[in-house]
Write a protein that holds these residues in place. Structure first.
Motif, PDB file in Angstrom:
ATOM      1  N   LYS A  60       0.836  -1.198   0.000  1.00  0.00           N
ATOM      2  CA  LYS A  60       0.000   0.000   0.000  1.00  0.00           C
ATOM      3  C   LYS A  60       0.871   1.247   0.000  1.00  0.00           C
ATOM      4  CE  LYS A  60      -3.960  -1.909   2.559  1.00  0.00           C
ATOM      5  NZ  LYS A  60      -4.798  -1.759   3.779  1.00  0.00           N
ATOM      6  N   VAL A  61       0.424   2.259  -0.709  1.00  0.00           N
ATOM      7  CA  VAL A  61       1.022   3.587  -0.574  1.00  0.00           C
ATOM      8  C   VAL A  61       0.203   4.315   0.485  1.00  0.00           C
ATOM      9  CG1 VAL A  61       1.511   5.774  -1.704  1.00  0.00           C
ATOM     10  CG2 VAL A  61       1.858   3.635  -2.943  1.00  0.00           C
ATOM     11  N   THR A  62       0.799   4.572   1.619  1.00  0.00           N
ATOM     12  CA  THR A  62       0.060   5.149   2.741  1.00  0.00           C
ATOM     13  C   THR A  62       0.257   6.657   2.886  1.00  0.00           C
ATOM     14  OG1 THR A  62       1.894   4.476   4.184  1.00  0.00           O
ATOM     15  CG2 THR A  62      -0.017   3.014   4.067  1.00  0.00           C
TER      16      THR A  62
ATOM     17  N   LYS B 189       8.895  14.688  -3.244  1.00  0.00           N
ATOM     18  CA  LYS B 189       8.795  13.603  -4.219  1.00  0.00           C
ATOM     19  C   LYS B 189       9.145  12.248  -3.599  1.00  0.00           C
ATOM     20  CE  LYS B 189       9.298  16.192  -8.510  1.00  0.00           C
ATOM     21  NZ  LYS B 189       9.986  16.311  -9.805  1.00  0.00           N
ATOM     22  N   THR B 190       8.453  11.952  -2.507  1.00  0.00           N
ATOM     23  CA  THR B 190       8.620  10.668  -1.837  1.00  0.00           C
ATOM     24  C   THR B 190       7.251  10.083  -1.517  1.00  0.00           C
ATOM     25  OG1 THR B 190       8.734  11.721   0.356  1.00  0.00           O
ATOM     26  CG2 THR B 190      10.826  11.293  -0.792  1.00  0.00           C
ATOM     27  N   ALA B 191       7.194   8.765  -1.473  1.00  0.00           N
ATOM     28  CA  ALA B 191       5.970   8.053  -1.115  1.00  0.00           C
ATOM     29  C   ALA B 191       6.320   6.993  -0.081  1.00  0.00           C
ATOM     30  CB  ALA B 191       5.339   7.405  -2.340  1.00  0.00           C
ATOM     31  N   THR B 192       5.443   6.828   0.897  1.00  0.00           N
ATOM     32  CA  THR B 192       5.641   5.816   1.928  1.00  0.00           C
ATOM     33  C   THR B 192       4.966   4.528   1.498  1.00  0.00           C
ATOM     34  OG1 THR B 192       5.688   7.513   3.650  1.00  0.00           O
ATOM     35  CG2 THR B 192       5.315   5.252   4.361  1.00  0.00           C
ATOM     36  N   ILE B 193       5.747   3.460   1.413  1.00  0.00           N
ATOM     37  CA  ILE B 193       5.252   2.163   0.976  1.00  0.00           C
ATOM     38  C   ILE B 193       5.130   1.262   2.198  1.00  0.00           C
ATOM     39  CG2 ILE B 193       5.575   0.266  -0.637  1.00  0.00           C
ATOM     40  CD1 ILE B 193       5.424   3.043  -1.933  1.00  0.00           C
TER      41      ILE B 193
ATOM     42  N   ARG C 272      -6.221  11.363   0.834  1.00  0.00           N
ATOM     43  CA  ARG C 272      -6.251  12.321   1.944  1.00  0.00           C
ATOM     44  C   ARG C 272      -4.883  12.424   2.615  1.00  0.00           C
ATOM     45  NH1 ARG C 272     -11.673   9.578   4.561  1.00  0.00           N
ATOM     46  NH2 ARG C 272     -13.017   9.802   2.712  1.00  0.00           N
ATOM     47  N   ASN C 273      -4.053  11.417   2.396  1.00  0.00           N
ATOM     48  CA  ASN C 273      -2.714  11.436   2.987  1.00  0.00           C
ATOM     49  C   ASN C 273      -1.678  11.919   1.973  1.00  0.00           C
ATOM     50  OD1 ASN C 273      -3.718  10.336   5.399  1.00  0.00           O
ATOM     51  ND2 ASN C 273      -3.504   8.253   4.609  1.00  0.00           N
ATOM     52  N   THR C 274      -2.067  12.889   1.180  1.00  0.00           N
ATOM     53  CA  THR C 274      -1.165  13.480   0.203  1.00  0.00           C
ATOM     54  C   THR C 274      -1.217  14.994   0.350  1.00  0.00           C
ATOM     55  OG1 THR C 274      -2.773  13.801  -1.587  1.00  0.00           O
ATOM     56  CG2 THR C 274      -1.806  11.600  -1.360  1.00  0.00           C
TER      57      THR C 274
END
Length: 508
Positions: free
Chosen positions: A76-78, A85-89, A271-273
């Motif tokens: 999941k991308v949380t 420019k980062t995403a939490t996986i 919503r978490n963006t």
């Protein structure tokens, strides 16, 4: 190479990655798709999966098998922080990590939208995933098996009552397909009749299927009524506690299968963006599918499409001016998005997304369908054939097409498979029932206090033996004799008897 992160592997995400593989040159970009599921679900087939017309595995497309040049991450991308420019996986097992990217595509799709109606969260089931469709199929089959062993009465009625909430395309299709499925099942249960089965659809509006004309929707209502399927218009579900369905009209009945299809909403992950959202919680985009701020300025290197995005409908036909959330748009958006990303990487201009609706087609059970394009409408068998033809060809990849179409052919000659796999939710049940288990350890035997030995032979009466003292008298108890000492004491030769004293003379 620039890193492209695609969040979501549904229609839009899958087609974006699939077409990027086709149009990008080797080494032109590094593409990664992140989705908690390892497959894309072809949702128009879910009603047929629930009705046993399509095998569940044939209605999904494996991401790893068909995206051979793309990095597929099942997680999941949380959280998305586009400023950095980062995403939490976050994987199902293991620690989360941070992934960096250069371009991001948000295609996280939609989830079922429900309302706080008592009992819905506990009793109802949606129709957004392949697992839900398969569970509905097994539930219908299992309930028929149970009901066949019961006399007529409330319990049997509850098992044979199906309720669908929502009269849109998804609701009408699953309702009509299950009615067809149940009717077909009756030939295998001679002690049940169509009068024993009960089908109810609850719709809050005064009509069904707003995608078709009023005349076509009335034909669908008439067809369902002829098949003993009841549609409650201008009616709301007020409670489903314990499976007891209570309607705003005052009607109530028990049901063991309540299916919720009354709307969808954008995946809450957005919503978490730090992306701008409109009032319905969707990411705002311009016609070329770039993310934009409230003032209309473009957010660099960010794209979104599908159900999670508020995409302007340039044809003017969309509700509120936006494209409606359906598969027809999501597939075409994914293709256009892949073209636009390719153009940007090569310094070329992007193109706006525009799609003139080709019409709406729905399957209403074997041999029955409806098709609407403008004022032209098809009903009955021709529309059903058009429905299967369109979706059979729209299924991505020839491998999937062959599986689906061959399954239809098998069912035509062999009939639907009516074996229920309801116990798949507890696959270890049979093994656990008969598995041998270690016996519980026996409880430890209580330690008994040693018995006091008899006093030595010859000891004066009333005096304690030499091995023990009386603690009650304030003296310390002596240690008990050893086994050897005890044995020796018990085998000791008896003492010689003392000679009796002579009696004293009288008077002495």
């Amino acid at each position: 190479m620039p890193k492209i992160l695609i969040v979501g592997g549904g229609y839009a995400g899958f087609y974006t990655a699939w077409k990027l593989e086709k149009w990008l040159h080797k080494g032109e970009a590094d593409v990664t798709v992140v989705d908690p599921l390892p497959y894309m679900t072809y949702q128009p087939f879910l009603p047929e999966v629930a009705a046993g017309s399509i095998e569940p595995r044939h209605a999904v497309v494996s991401l790893r098998r068909h995206l051979t040049k793309t990095n597929v991450v099942t997680a999941k991308v949380t959280k998305i922080d586009h400023a950095s420019k980062t995403a939490t996986i976050t994987p199902e097992i293991g620690d989360e990590w941070t992934m960096e990217y250069d371009q991001i595509v948000v295609t996280a799709g939609a989830v079922s939208r429900t309302f706080p109606i008592p009992g819905v969260a506990d009793e109802a089931i949606g129709l957004k995933t392949i697992e839900e469709a398969e569970a509905i199929r097994d539930k219908v089959l299992t309930n028929f098996q149970k009901a066949a062993n019961l006399p007529a009465g409330p319990e049997r009625d509850r098992l044979l009552t199906t309720v669908v909430v929502g009269g849109g395309f998804a609701g009408i299709e699953i309702f009509a397909e299950l009615r067809s499925f149940a009717t077909d099942l009756l030939k295998n249960y001679p002690n049940l009749t169509i009068d024993d089965t009960h089908f109810h659809l609850v719709e809050a509006m005064g009509r069904i299927m707003p995608e078709v004309t009023l005349e076509t929707s009335k034909w669908v209502l008439k067809n369902l009524a002829e098949r003993q399927a009841i549609v409650h218009l201008d009616t709301q579900l007020q409670s489903a506690v314990g499976g007891k369905v209570e309607l705003s009209t005052g009607e109530s009945f028990e049901s063991d299968l309540i299916i919720w299809t009354a709307g969808v909403m954008a995946n809450p992950v957005v919503r978490n963006t730090d992306f701008p959202l409109e009032q319905r919680g969707r990411i705002t985009v311009q016609p070329d599918l770039r993310v934009i701020n409230e003032d209309g300025t473009v957010v660099p290197d960010a794209w979104a499409c599908g159900d999670v995005a508020a995409t302007p409908d340039l044809t003017g036909a969309g509700v509120g001016g936006f494209c409606v959330p359906n598969a027809q748009h999501a597939v075409r958006m994914g293709k256009q998005l892949a073209k636009n990303i390719t153009a940007v990487l090569r310094g070329e201009n992007t193109k706006d997304y525009r799609h003139d609706n080709l019409g709406a087609v729905a399957g209403l059970g074997l041999g029955i369908g409806v098709f609407q394009s403008g004022k032209f409408a098809l009903k009955g068998f021709p529309a059903w054939a058009a429905h299967r033809g369109y979706h059979g060809m729209a299924m991505p990849s020839y491998e999937r097409k062959i599986r689906v179409i061959s399954g239809w052919a098998n069912n035509f000659f062999l009939g639907r498979d009516i074996a229920s796999l309801d116990n798949v939710t507890r696959p270890r049940a049979a093994f656990e029932e008969f598995a041998s288990r270690p016996k519980p350890a026996a409880p430890a035997a209580p330690v008994e206090a040693p018995a006091a030995p008899a006093p030595e032979i010859g000891a004066p009466a009333g005096e304690p033996g030499p091995a023990y003292a009386n603690p009650a008298d304030g003296e310390k108890a002596a240690a008990p004799a050893s086994a050897a000492e005890t044995k020796a004491a018990t085998t000791k030769a008896p003492a010689k008897k003392a000679p009796a004293k002579k009696a004293a003379p009288v008077g002495e």
